[in-house]
Design an enzyme around this catalytic site. Structure first.
Site, short mmCIF file in Angstrom:
data_model
loop_
_atom_site.label_atom_id
_atom_site.label_comp_id
_atom_site.label_asym_id
_atom_site.label_seq_id
_atom_site.Cartn_x
_atom_site.Cartn_y
_atom_site.Cartn_z
N HIS A 83 0.87 -1.18 0.01
CA HIS A 83 -0.08 -0.06 0.21
C HIS A 83 0.73 1.15 -0.14
O HIS A 83 1.95 1.11 0.28
CB HIS A 83 -0.99 0.09 1.25
CG HIS A 83 -0.21 0.11 2.48
ND1 HIS A 83 -0.06 1.32 3.07
CD2 HIS A 83 -0.04 -0.65 3.41
CE1 HIS A 83 0.61 1.13 4.27
NE2 HIS A 83 0.61 -0.32 4.46
N ASP A 85 -0.60 4.46 0.84
CA ASP A 85 -0.83 5.58 1.84
C ASP A 85 -0.07 5.27 3.07
O ASP A 85 0.40 4.27 3.44
CB ASP A 85 -2.29 5.28 2.23
CG ASP A 85 -2.77 3.89 2.80
OD1 ASP A 85 -2.23 3.08 2.38
OD2 ASP A 85 -3.51 3.98 3.65
N GLU A 153 -5.28 1.42 2.88
CA GLU A 153 -4.99 0.26 3.97
C GLU A 153 -5.06 0.77 5.28
O GLU A 153 -5.31 0.15 6.36
CB GLU A 153 -3.36 -0.54 3.57
CG GLU A 153 -3.35 -1.72 4.43
CD GLU A 153 -2.61 -1.64 5.73
OE1 GLU A 153 -2.68 -2.57 6.44
OE2 GLU A 153 -2.28 -0.40 6.09
N HIS A 423 4.28 3.49 12.59
CA HIS A 423 3.14 4.26 12.99
C HIS A 423 3.78 5.22 14.08
O HIS A 423 2.82 5.65 15.01
CB HIS A 423 2.17 3.47 13.56
CG HIS A 423 1.35 2.59 12.31
ND1 HIS A 423 -0.05 2.32 12.59
CD2 HIS A 423 1.59 2.26 11.18
CE1 HIS A 423 -0.47 1.93 11.55
NE2 HIS A 423 0.46 1.83 10.54
#
Length: 448
Positions: A83, A85, A153, A423
């Site tokens: 992904h 994004d 995602e 993250h």
């Protein structure tokens, strides 16, 4: 500079350019800004001309990119996916700005900093680099090969879901699927000194719950014995005090046995007799690290809290959002019942916001598994390849209903510190492992 060096540096330059495009998953669905996603798609067309000349590209669900590489003969299609994004990031707290794509160090110590290096533009770029070289050289896969780059995602995963529906509608039989996930890691188990390539053969179910308390408000100067916020806080404490039961599963047992065979005695004896020492190993996993503890139980994390509107007024509504990762062997329904029993308060309402049961377990042997394992070994000769249960969610879960050979592996060496940046601040990867990731996909595509 050798030809390989020249190719590597050109690939690094392209990855840096892609990281600088701020394809942050839009959280405001009312007015999303899709211009970075459109810029990303346009940039791919410029950076990878052979792919766009040889493969057919279509856009699905607005911004998910699906490429079809026609095969030489009919057969089950393969899907290589990633992904593009990324989760939000500001400059605050970062050693290097998250979208500057800066490179530090020299030689084998070079590091690329930026949001998306590990999650997941690094993987997307390794696929693109290998596919570009193969397409330019005139390679044609045996069966159809799809390259899938999801655009959401990190939020809803609607792009991958739409692709699966589209392929089903067209009657495409899907075989091998590879998405992000496991990696090559060190020191996963005590006394095991060789690197471990962990391949996700399933993933825990990702479900969001809300805990809501609604009761009479009033002036904060005369609070009742148990306010809405206190009742909610008590519920959260009760959940913390009553964690889900830890237990082994077939995938984790296989991982322990295969990895443990490379350890030293006496732990080697314990690891390779996992069924005999199951209770002991469950206890060890719970204490060894947060990562290993998450493998053997359903986890709950309170990620959002909201309550009153004024500093001097009692909240009439207090709410917590729970991010729950459901262990294989359990279900959404069983998880909800545990939450309600642990909280034991009828005034705390437990509701499901979004629900996913754990993904079915893919095959851990056979020709497709062997093909993947051989490709990993070719890129990382000293690594032990093992299946495991992935704790994070991926777009590949959408394919689990149409294929028994869905796997999750990012072809990079990642230290514990680097995995901790996913993250989070200071996401980064070693440049050398990015180059090795390209070699991995070179070998994998050649086998398809």
């Amino acid at each position: 500079m050798t030809r390989d060096d020249s190719r590597n540096e050109a690939a690094l330059s392209r990855l840096r350019e892609l990281i600088r495009i701020r394809t942050v998953s839009p959280l405001d669905s009312a007015a999303p800004d899709w211009s970075p996603f459109e810029a990303f798609a346009d940039t791919l067309e410029r950076l990878y001309p052979a792919i766009h000349r040889v493969l057919d590209r279509e856009v699905v669900a607005g911004h998910t990119l699906l490429y079809r590489w026609a095969g030489r003969e009919p057969g089950p299609a393969s899907v290589l996916m990633a992904h593009y994004d990324v989760v939000p990031a500001t400059d605050e707290g970062w050693t290097h700005p998250p979208f500057a794509a800066e490179v530090t160090g020299s030689g084998a110590d070079r590091v690329l900093w930026g949001r998306g290096t590990l999650d997941n533009k690094g993987s997307a770029t390794t696929i693109l680099e290998a596919a570009e070289s193969a397409a330019a050289a005139g390679f044609t896969p045996q069966y159809d090969l799809y390259l899938l780059f999801g655009h959401d995602e990190e939020t809803a995963g609607t792009g991958a879901e739409a692709v699966v529906a589209l392929l089903q509608e067209r009657g495409v039989t899907v075989g091998f699927v590879l998405d992000e996930g496991g990696a090559v890691v060190d020191r996963l188990f005590p006394t095991v000194d060789v690197p471990i390539a962990v391949v996700g053969v399933s993933e825990k179910g990702t479900t969001s719950f809300t805990l809501t308390v609604e009761q009479q408000g009033g002036h904060a100067s005369t609070p009742p014995r148990l306010t809405a916020t206190a009742r909610l806080a008590r519920a959260i404490v009760r959940l913390t005090d009553r964690p889900f039961r830890a237990r082994m599963n077939d995938v984790t047992e296989r991982m322990i046995a295969s990895v443990g065979a490379h350890g030293r005695h006496p732990l080697k004896f314990v690891f390779t007799n996992v069924r005999v020492f199951r209770p002991l190993l469950v206890a060890v996993f719970l204490r060894m690290s947060d990562e290993t503890a998450a493998i053997v139980r359903t986890t709950v994390a309170v990620t959002q809290l909201s309550a009153g509107l004024a500093a001097n007024a009692l909240a009439e509504r207090a709410q917590a959002v729970l991010n729950v990762r459901i262990a294989i062997g359990s279900t959404v329904g069983e998880t909800r019942r545990h939450l309600e029993r642990a909280i034991a308060d009828p005034l705390v309402r437990v509701e499901i916001v979004s629900a996913n049961d754990p993904a079915p377990v893919s095959l851990m042997e056979g020709p497709v598994w062997n093909l993947l394992a051989e490709s990993i070994t070719a890129a990382y000769p000293t690594a032990v390849v093992t299946p495991y249960v992935q704790t994070g969610a991926t777009d590949s879960r959408q394919f689990s209903r149409v294929s028994r050979t869905v796997y999750r592996f990012s072809p990079f060496e990642m230290s514990a510190d680097e995995r901790g940046t996913l993250h989070a601040k200071n996401e980064r990867m070693h440049v050398q492992t990015f180059f090795t990731g390209i070699r991995f996909y070179d070998g994998l595509i050649a086998r398809l």
